[in-house]
Design a protein around this motif. Sequence first.
Motif, PDB file in Angstrom:
ATOM      1  N   LEU A 209     -15.835  -6.102  -7.731  1.00  0.00           N
ATOM      2  CA  LEU A 209     -16.662  -5.479  -8.766  1.00  0.00           C
ATOM      3  C   LEU A 209     -15.790  -4.837  -9.835  1.00  0.00           C
ATOM      4  O   LEU A 209     -14.615  -4.527  -9.596  1.00  0.00           O
ATOM      5  N   ASN A 210     -16.357  -4.614 -11.024  1.00  0.00           N
ATOM      6  CA  ASN A 210     -15.574  -3.947 -12.061  1.00  0.00           C
ATOM      7  C   ASN A 210     -15.389  -2.482 -11.700  1.00  0.00           C
ATOM      8  O   ASN A 210     -16.138  -1.917 -10.904  1.00  0.00           O
ATOM      9  N   LEU A 211     -14.386  -1.856 -12.304  1.00  0.00           N
ATOM     10  CA  LEU A 211     -13.962  -0.520 -11.908  1.00  0.00           C
ATOM     11  C   LEU A 211     -15.049   0.528 -12.079  1.00  0.00           C
ATOM     12  O   LEU A 211     -15.165   1.449 -11.269  1.00  0.00           O
ATOM     13  N   SER A 212     -15.849   0.426 -13.133  1.00  0.00           N
ATOM     14  CA  SER A 212     -16.890   1.428 -13.363  1.00  0.00           C
ATOM     15  C   SER A 212     -17.932   1.408 -12.246  1.00  0.00           C
ATOM     16  O   SER A 212     -18.401   2.467 -11.800  1.00  0.00           O
ATOM     17  N   VAL A 213     -18.282   0.213 -11.785  1.00  0.00           N
ATOM     18  CA  VAL A 213     -19.247   0.102 -10.685  1.00  0.00           C
ATOM     19  C   VAL A 213     -18.617   0.599  -9.386  1.00  0.00           C
ATOM     20  O   VAL A 213     -19.264   1.292  -8.584  1.00  0.00           O
ATOM     21  N   GLN A 214     -17.352   0.275  -9.165  1.00  0.00           N
ATOM     22  CA  GLN A 214     -16.644   0.786  -7.988  1.00  0.00           C
ATOM     23  C   GLN A 214     -16.691   2.307  -7.941  1.00  0.00           C
ATOM     24  O   GLN A 214     -17.001   2.901  -6.902  1.00  0.00           O
ATOM     25  N   ASP A 215     -16.382   2.926  -9.076  1.00  0.00           N
ATOM     26  CA  ASP A 215     -16.345   4.393  -9.129  1.00  0.00           C
ATOM     27  C   ASP A 215     -17.713   4.997  -8.842  1.00  0.00           C
ATOM     28  O   ASP A 215     -17.817   6.016  -8.148  1.00  0.00           O
ATOM     29  N   ARG A 216     -18.761   4.407  -9.366  1.00  0.00           N
ATOM     30  CA  ARG A 216     -20.100   4.951  -9.143  1.00  0.00           C
ATOM     31  C   ARG A 216     -20.508   4.831  -7.678  1.00  0.00           C
ATOM     32  O   ARG A 216     -21.114   5.733  -7.106  1.00  0.00           O
TER      33      ARG A 216
ATOM     34  N   SER B 285     -11.861   5.443  -0.902  1.00  0.00           N
ATOM     35  CA  SER B 285     -11.164   4.616  -1.891  1.00  0.00           C
ATOM     36  C   SER B 285     -11.353   3.140  -1.573  1.00  0.00           C
ATOM     37  O   SER B 285     -11.826   2.763  -0.498  1.00  0.00           O
ATOM     38  N   VAL B 286     -10.963   2.324  -2.533  1.00  0.00           N
ATOM     39  CA  VAL B 286     -10.906   0.873  -2.341  1.00  0.00           C
ATOM     40  C   VAL B 286      -9.457   0.527  -2.042  1.00  0.00           C
ATOM     41  O   VAL B 286      -8.574   0.733  -2.883  1.00  0.00           O
ATOM     42  N   ILE B 287      -9.185   0.047  -0.846  1.00  0.00           N
ATOM     43  CA  ILE B 287      -7.804  -0.269  -0.479  1.00  0.00           C
ATOM     44  C   ILE B 287      -7.436  -1.652  -1.012  1.00  0.00           C
ATOM     45  O   ILE B 287      -8.304  -2.501  -1.264  1.00  0.00           O
ATOM     46  N   THR B 288      -6.166  -1.880  -1.201  1.00  0.00           N
ATOM     47  CA  THR B 288      -5.703  -3.181  -1.673  1.00  0.00           C
ATOM     48  C   THR B 288      -5.778  -4.201  -0.539  1.00  0.00           C
ATOM     49  O   THR B 288      -5.761  -3.849   0.646  1.00  0.00           O
ATOM     50  N   GLY B 289      -5.826  -5.459  -0.918  1.00  0.00           N
ATOM     51  CA  GLY B 289      -5.821  -6.510   0.094  1.00  0.00           C
ATOM     52  C   GLY B 289      -4.524  -6.540   0.869  1.00  0.00           C
ATOM     53  O   GLY B 289      -4.499  -6.860   2.061  1.00  0.00           O
ATOM     54  N   THR B 290      -3.434  -6.171   0.201  1.00  0.00           N
ATOM     55  CA  THR B 290      -2.133  -6.107   0.879  1.00  0.00           C
ATOM     56  C   THR B 290      -2.152  -5.067   1.982  1.00  0.00           C
ATOM     57  O   THR B 290      -1.670  -5.308   3.100  1.00  0.00           O
ATOM     58  N   ASP B 291      -2.689  -3.886   1.684  1.00  0.00           N
ATOM     59  CA  ASP B 291      -2.798  -2.842   2.708  1.00  0.00           C
ATOM     60  C   ASP B 291      -3.661  -3.313   3.871  1.00  0.00           C
ATOM     61  O   ASP B 291      -3.359  -3.041   5.037  1.00  0.00           O
ATOM     62  N   GLU B 292      -4.730  -3.991   3.551  1.00  0.00           N
ATOM     63  CA  GLU B 292      -5.608  -4.511   4.602  1.00  0.00           C
ATOM     64  C   GLU B 292      -4.846  -5.448   5.531  1.00  0.00           C
ATOM     65  O   GLU B 292      -4.994  -5.395   6.765  1.00  0.00           O
ATOM     66  N   GLY B 293      -4.018  -6.313   4.941  1.00  0.00           N
ATOM     67  CA  GLY B 293      -3.226  -7.224   5.754  1.00  0.00           C
ATOM     68  C   GLY B 293      -2.192  -6.504   6.603  1.00  0.00           C
ATOM     69  O   GLY B 293      -1.988  -6.836   7.774  1.00  0.00           O
ATOM     70  N   ILE B 294      -1.537  -5.485   6.026  1.00  0.00           N
ATOM     71  CA  ILE B 294      -0.538  -4.715   6.774  1.00  0.00           C
ATOM     72  C   ILE B 294      -1.187  -3.977   7.935  1.00  0.00           C
ATOM     73  O   ILE B 294      -0.657  -3.944   9.049  1.00  0.00           O
ATOM     74  N   TYR B 295      -2.349  -3.365   7.695  1.00  0.00           N
ATOM     75  CA  TYR B 295      -3.054  -2.651   8.764  1.00  0.00           C
ATOM     76  C   TYR B 295      -3.411  -3.599   9.906  1.00  0.00           C
ATOM     77  O   TYR B 295      -3.298  -3.238  11.089  1.00  0.00           O
ATOM     78  N   ALA B 296      -3.859  -4.811   9.560  1.00  0.00           N
ATOM     79  CA  ALA B 296      -4.200  -5.792  10.600  1.00  0.00           C
ATOM     80  C   ALA B 296      -2.956  -6.187  11.395  1.00  0.00           C
ATOM     81  O   ALA B 296      -3.006  -6.351  12.621  1.00  0.00           O
ATOM     82  N   TRP B 297      -1.825  -6.336  10.699  1.00  0.00           N
ATOM     83  CA  TRP B 297      -0.570  -6.678  11.379  1.00  0.00           C
ATOM     84  C   TRP B 297      -0.159  -5.552  12.324  1.00  0.00           C
ATOM     85  O   TRP B 297       0.318  -5.806  13.437  1.00  0.00           O
ATOM     86  N   VAL B 298      -0.335  -4.305  11.902  1.00  0.00           N
ATOM     87  CA  VAL B 298       0.041  -3.157  12.730  1.00  0.00           C
ATOM     88  C   VAL B 298      -0.752  -3.139  14.028  1.00  0.00           C
ATOM     89  O   VAL B 298      -0.181  -2.993  15.121  1.00  0.00           O
ATOM     90  N   VAL B 299      -2.075  -3.273  13.945  1.00  0.00           N
ATOM     91  CA  VAL B 299      -2.880  -3.191  15.177  1.00  0.00           C
ATOM     92  C   VAL B 299      -2.599  -4.386  16.081  1.00  0.00           C
ATOM     93  O   VAL B 299      -2.606  -4.254  17.317  1.00  0.00           O
ATOM     94  N   ALA B 300      -2.330  -5.553  15.505  1.00  0.00           N
ATOM     95  CA  ALA B 300      -2.032  -6.727  16.323  1.00  0.00           C
ATOM     96  C   ALA B 300      -0.763  -6.512  17.146  1.00  0.00           C
ATOM     97  O   ALA B 300      -0.734  -6.768  18.359  1.00  0.00           O
ATOM     98  N   ASN B 301       0.284  -6.022  16.516  1.00  0.00           N
ATOM     99  CA  ASN B 301       1.543  -5.828  17.227  1.00  0.00           C
ATOM    100  C   ASN B 301       1.514  -4.591  18.117  1.00  0.00           C
ATOM    101  O   ASN B 301       2.229  -4.526  19.121  1.00  0.00           O
TER     102      ASN B 301
END
Length: 538
Positions: free
Chosen positions: A171-178, A200-216
């Motif tokens: 979504l565009n930033l204004s809608v995200q903020d609302r 907050s809206v997390i980045t896709g990179t952070d999402e991938g890192i978090y998934a890697w952390v719980v897997a290992n």
Amino acid sequence: MRRSNVRSANRKRNGNMDAMKLQFRQSTPHRLNLFPRNSKQTFPTSSRLNIVIYASVAISAALFCYVFYKAMGDWSSEKRKFGIVIDGGSTGTRVHVFDYVVKAGVSEFNFRDKGLVSMRVNPGLSSYADDPDKAGRSLERLIEFGKKIVPEELWGETEVRLMATAGLRMLNLSVQDRILDSCRRILRSSTFKFQDSWASVITGTDEGIYAWVVANYALGVLGGDPSNTTGIIELGGASAQVTFVSSEPMPPEFSHVVKVGNASYNLYSHSLLHYGQNVAFDILQESLGSTHSQSVTRTTTQTERVNDPCTPKGYVHLKAPSGSSTQNSIHPAGNFSECRSAALTLLQKGKEECVYQHCHIGSTFTPKLEGSFLATENFFHTSKFFGLNSKGRYISDMMRAGKKFCEDDWLNLRSMYHTLDEEDLMRYCFSSAYIVAFLHDSLGIAMDDERITIANQVRDIPLDWALGAFILQNTQDHPSWINIYVMSDSSRLIAFLIIFVLLMAGAWSLSKWRKPQVKTIYDLEKGKYIISRVNRYS
């Protein structure tokens, strides 16, 4: 007479010299006296000052020992704590309530049994794009669920965090903020511990890192040798993530260093927005009405018809693709090979714009895959539907199962899987073809490669990125014993430290005040040094 006079004169001279010597000796004590007051006046004052100094030091030492004892007691004691993470996904919102203990300054998790409980509500936060103010209300049931798990006396110290993912990223930033502001209002009034920055809206990179952390973490290798770790490939609804330890030089925007304990991991992590399974299917359906589509074959009749290779024969579409400019009817073709080609076309879109050495998906840099991998989320759900083994020749097995499903008649499929929603059932043809195109045709994983394991959990621990986020928040920085005490009882410790500093400053000032200020002068007449006291206020 002359001798007598001489003797008399000598006696007078000697007498005068003796008088001078005597006078000199009488004045010497005055010149050498360092303290003009007599010893009876000086001794008691000096003793009292010494007593004050020693008492100050003793009290300060006692306070310090007390603080240290209390801190060590808190540091070594076991304390029960709770944490809440709300996952704002693209298709639904899920709350995770963590029950864990902190012992010796280290968080100990139990993601099995009652150490982790979750609840999900539909739809996702992104569905409120047209009415963002209502998004917060969707969290109310999740908050009430959390209050049933967390003891009431711990509500005020239990942190709640909202992390939204690909659905909101689109979504565009204004809608995200609302949408986020609406959620913050609910979270602020939840009685849980909350700060606005925690939604907050997390980045896709952070999402991938978090998934890697719980897997290992679940595999028991987190914090150990990087070469023993396992990569992770996620296929979500709106995005896909690829994360693994790479020894290959990478552009800085794709390289991420994660430190856990004494171990440091150089990760490749990237999120592929719009490449999630659901969004990719929607894009394909929209492309069916485009005359420039490279993924379908169109046959024009009296009423324009569009062939759909990713839908089993006999299925009736309820609506025409949104990309069509004329009234179209879609003809289900049920062809796995053509569906796979259509999926690959989606995955390779924009590849001509690649500026890196390797671009396996679109124009995104992807290094050579290293080590073993866990494939999660929709990889798992599709495999479960087809009844495939989690290990072994996964890709080739998926291709065979998908081909059989796609080319079967819809009426037969509907009869075999009568308990499933029809639209969900129909999409398994595309899912199977998309997985083969993603893993084999794009990432280059061999059909018979056994490094890929399909899983949704490891050793009863769910492979959910929210768990990885919670692990990193609580284990990256292990506080020392003094920090533990500051966090547990800061007001009392601060008061003790202020008293300690004041007492030590007072003791230092007293010791400096009672120390005499002196000067040393060399007496030429006597041939020695004379020490005299100087008034400190002169």
